[in-house]
Scaffold this motif. Structure first.
Motif, PDB file in Angstrom:
ATOM      1  N   SER A 252      19.690  16.894 -41.169  1.00 32.18           N
ATOM      2  CA  SER A 252      20.871  17.511 -40.606  1.00 32.18           C
ATOM      3  C   SER A 252      21.202  16.982 -39.156  1.00 32.18           C
ATOM      4  N   SER A 253      22.479  16.832 -39.131  1.00 36.34           N
ATOM      5  CA  SER A 253      23.195  16.552 -37.852  1.00 36.34           C
ATOM      6  C   SER A 253      22.953  17.360 -36.968  1.00 36.34           C
ATOM      7  N   LEU A 254      22.873  17.018 -35.688  1.00 39.04           N
ATOM      8  CA  LEU A 254      22.773  18.038 -34.357  1.00 39.04           C
ATOM      9  C   LEU A 254      23.941  18.765 -34.300  1.00 39.04           C
ATOM     10  N   THR A 255      23.949  20.036 -35.001  1.00 36.69           N
ATOM     11  CA  THR A 255      25.044  20.958 -35.011  1.00 36.69           C
ATOM     12  C   THR A 255      25.143  21.612 -33.810  1.00 36.69           C
ATOM     13  N   GLY A 256      23.996  21.767 -33.134  1.00 36.29           N
ATOM     14  CA  GLY A 256      24.008  22.821 -31.832  1.00 36.29           C
ATOM     15  C   GLY A 256      23.017  23.558 -32.255  1.00 36.29           C
ATOM     16  N   SER A 257      22.621  24.135 -33.741  1.00 36.82           N
ATOM     17  CA  SER A 257      21.512  24.825 -33.873  1.00 36.82           C
ATOM     18  C   SER A 257      20.245  24.349 -34.364  1.00 36.82           C
ATOM     19  N   ILE A 258      20.194  22.982 -34.284  1.00 33.69           N
ATOM     20  CA  ILE A 258      19.217  22.159 -34.558  1.00 33.69           C
ATOM     21  C   ILE A 258      18.519  21.651 -33.419  1.00 33.69           C
ATOM     22  N   LEU A 259      17.247  21.834 -33.377  1.00 34.09           N
ATOM     23  CA  LEU A 259      16.633  21.312 -31.982  1.00 34.09           C
ATOM     24  C   LEU A 259      16.328  19.985 -32.038  1.00 34.09           C
ATOM     25  N   PRO A 260      16.687  19.060 -31.187  1.00 32.93           N
ATOM     26  CA  PRO A 260      16.630  17.608 -31.456  1.00 32.93           C
ATOM     27  C   PRO A 260      15.291  17.036 -31.239  1.00 32.93           C
ATOM     28  N   GLY A 261      14.506  16.901 -32.096  1.00 30.65           N
ATOM     29  CA  GLY A 261      13.247  16.692 -32.063  1.00 30.65           C
ATOM     30  C   GLY A 261      13.044  15.227 -31.328  1.00 30.65           C
ATOM     31  N   VAL A 262      11.701  14.689 -30.840  1.00 34.18           N
ATOM     32  CA  VAL A 262      11.687  13.592 -30.177  1.00 34.18           C
ATOM     33  C   VAL A 262      10.784  12.733 -31.473  1.00 34.18           C
TER      34      VAL A 262
END
Ligand SMILES: *Cc1c(COP(=O)(O)O)cnc(C)c1O
Length: 359
Positions: A252-262
């Motif tokens: 998933s793209s970083l839509t705002g509801s996705i946690l941007p994991g390391v």
């Protein structure tokens, strides 16, 4: 720049736990990092003190309105006996993004990294060396401000606590297994505009009900769908989700509801470097289920600091099972795990050059 901090050593060090029975978050080390924030003064008085309970007024705002943020990272014992951190700059930057969303004051990223290094060094004897084990690092910010009013606090506390933890994959450190995942249709984790991209307590309390339901259904974790349409796949439990459809890896793209994991970012960079086709886009559940049915869904896996890579063996949706790769661990999942875990533990060369920070 590297900051230094005064250290007050404990006078009663604890006995170290058996490294073969660490569990997750069962044991805490002898020391912790502590620092205050006061409006007008900024972050001040960073120090290392003996680990112990906090004294908080029952009216502290964090206890009522969950104004808090946290991070999760690990320290590993490398083959030379020294200690490796993995991309701590990413955690520093993410904590500040969480803080901005939660109206918590930001922190100089060098100050964060220095604090992590200093407290890990103070308790370096606690970094376990049994294969698969690590020292889990939990930085977090709370407010001790006394108020019942809902508004951003003017005083905060930054703490770092450390916990030696077991191998995520018990038995053989390299023996992954495919987990069963419950596709959650009713509850949501995070909506766009909310706090899904931030690591803050509220995101996790609201997810527990779905995880409980998944366990009842014989699954280990939840596949979260988007909040608005329940149509796109987002994350697996508290990990990012990857699907290999044909020869393309999709997350998933970083839509705002996705946690941007390391680990998500590291996985994307490695796959691109190795020449895989990689897409960050919105991915429909229907596309995933269709691909599982017609056999083009080659592999799926979750990424996160705790598990590194966790293969997905099966999805369960509306009472139907969708096995992936015969529930076996796929080649790409295994290779990613071997490389990432190998780099983190210093058993493999850091092929990106600057991801591993050795203390
Ligand atoms: C922490 C977390 C992840 C994984 O992030 P890493 O930095 O890879 O550990 C993914 N999703 C959620 C919801 C998380 O809280």
């Amino acid at each position: 720049m590297e900051y230094t901090f005064p250290v007050t050593r404990t006078t009663s060090p604890k006995a170290k736990p058996d490294e073969h029975a660490l569990g997750f978050g069962k044991y805490y080390t002898d020391h912790m990092f502590m620092m205050e924030y006061d409006e007008g003064q900024g972050w001040h008085d960073g120090r290392i003190v003996p680990y112990g309970p906090l004294s908080l007024d029952p009216a502290s705002t964090t206890l009522h309105y969950a104004q808090m943020s946290f991070e999760g990272m690990k320290a590993y014992r490398n083959p030379e006996g020294r200690i490796n951190l993995f991309r701590p700059d990413m955690n520093a930057a993410r904590l500040n993004r969480s803080n901005r969303r939660l109206c918590i004051p930001e922190m100089d990223e060098d100050l964060f990294i220095s604090a992590v290094k200093a407290v890990v060094r103070a308790d370096e004897d606690w970094v376990p060396s049994v294969p698969g084990t690590s020292l889990y690092i939990r930085p977090f910010i709370i407010s001790p401000e006394v108020s019942m009013a809902v508004h951003p606090a003017s005083r905060y506390l930054f703490l770092i606590i450390l916990s030696p933890v077991a191998a995520y994959y018990e038995g053989n450190e390299n023996e992954l297994h495919g987990s069963r995942i419950w596709v959650e249709e009713e509850y949501i984790r995070a909506a766009v505009g909310g706090t899904g991209f931030a690591k803050c307590g509220g995101n996790y309390s609201c997810g527990m009900i779905a995880a409980t339901e998944a366990k009842k259904q014989g699954c280990e974790e939840v596949l979260w769908l988007d909040a608005k349409e329940h149509r796109y796949v987002e994350e697996v439990g508290t990990s990012n989700a990857f699907f290999m459809i044909g020869d393309t890896v999709v997350t998933s793209s970083l839509t705002g509801s996705i946690l941007p994991g390391v680990t998500r970012d590291s996985t994307l960079q490695l796959l691109r470097k190795w020449g895989y086709k990689v897409e960050e886009r919105r991915l429909e559940l229907a596309e995933v289920l269709e691909a599982a049915k017609d056999g083009t869904l080659k592999e799926a896996w979750a990424t996160g600091t705790a598990c590194v890579i966790s293969p997905i063996g099966l999805l369960r949706y509306k009472g139907e099972n969708y096995p992936i790769n015969d529930e076996k661990v796929g080649e790409v999942s295994q290779h990613l795990y071997d490389v990432l875990y190998g780099m983190q533990t210093g058993k493999r060369e850091d092929e990106m050059g600057n991801w591993v920070v050795t203390l």
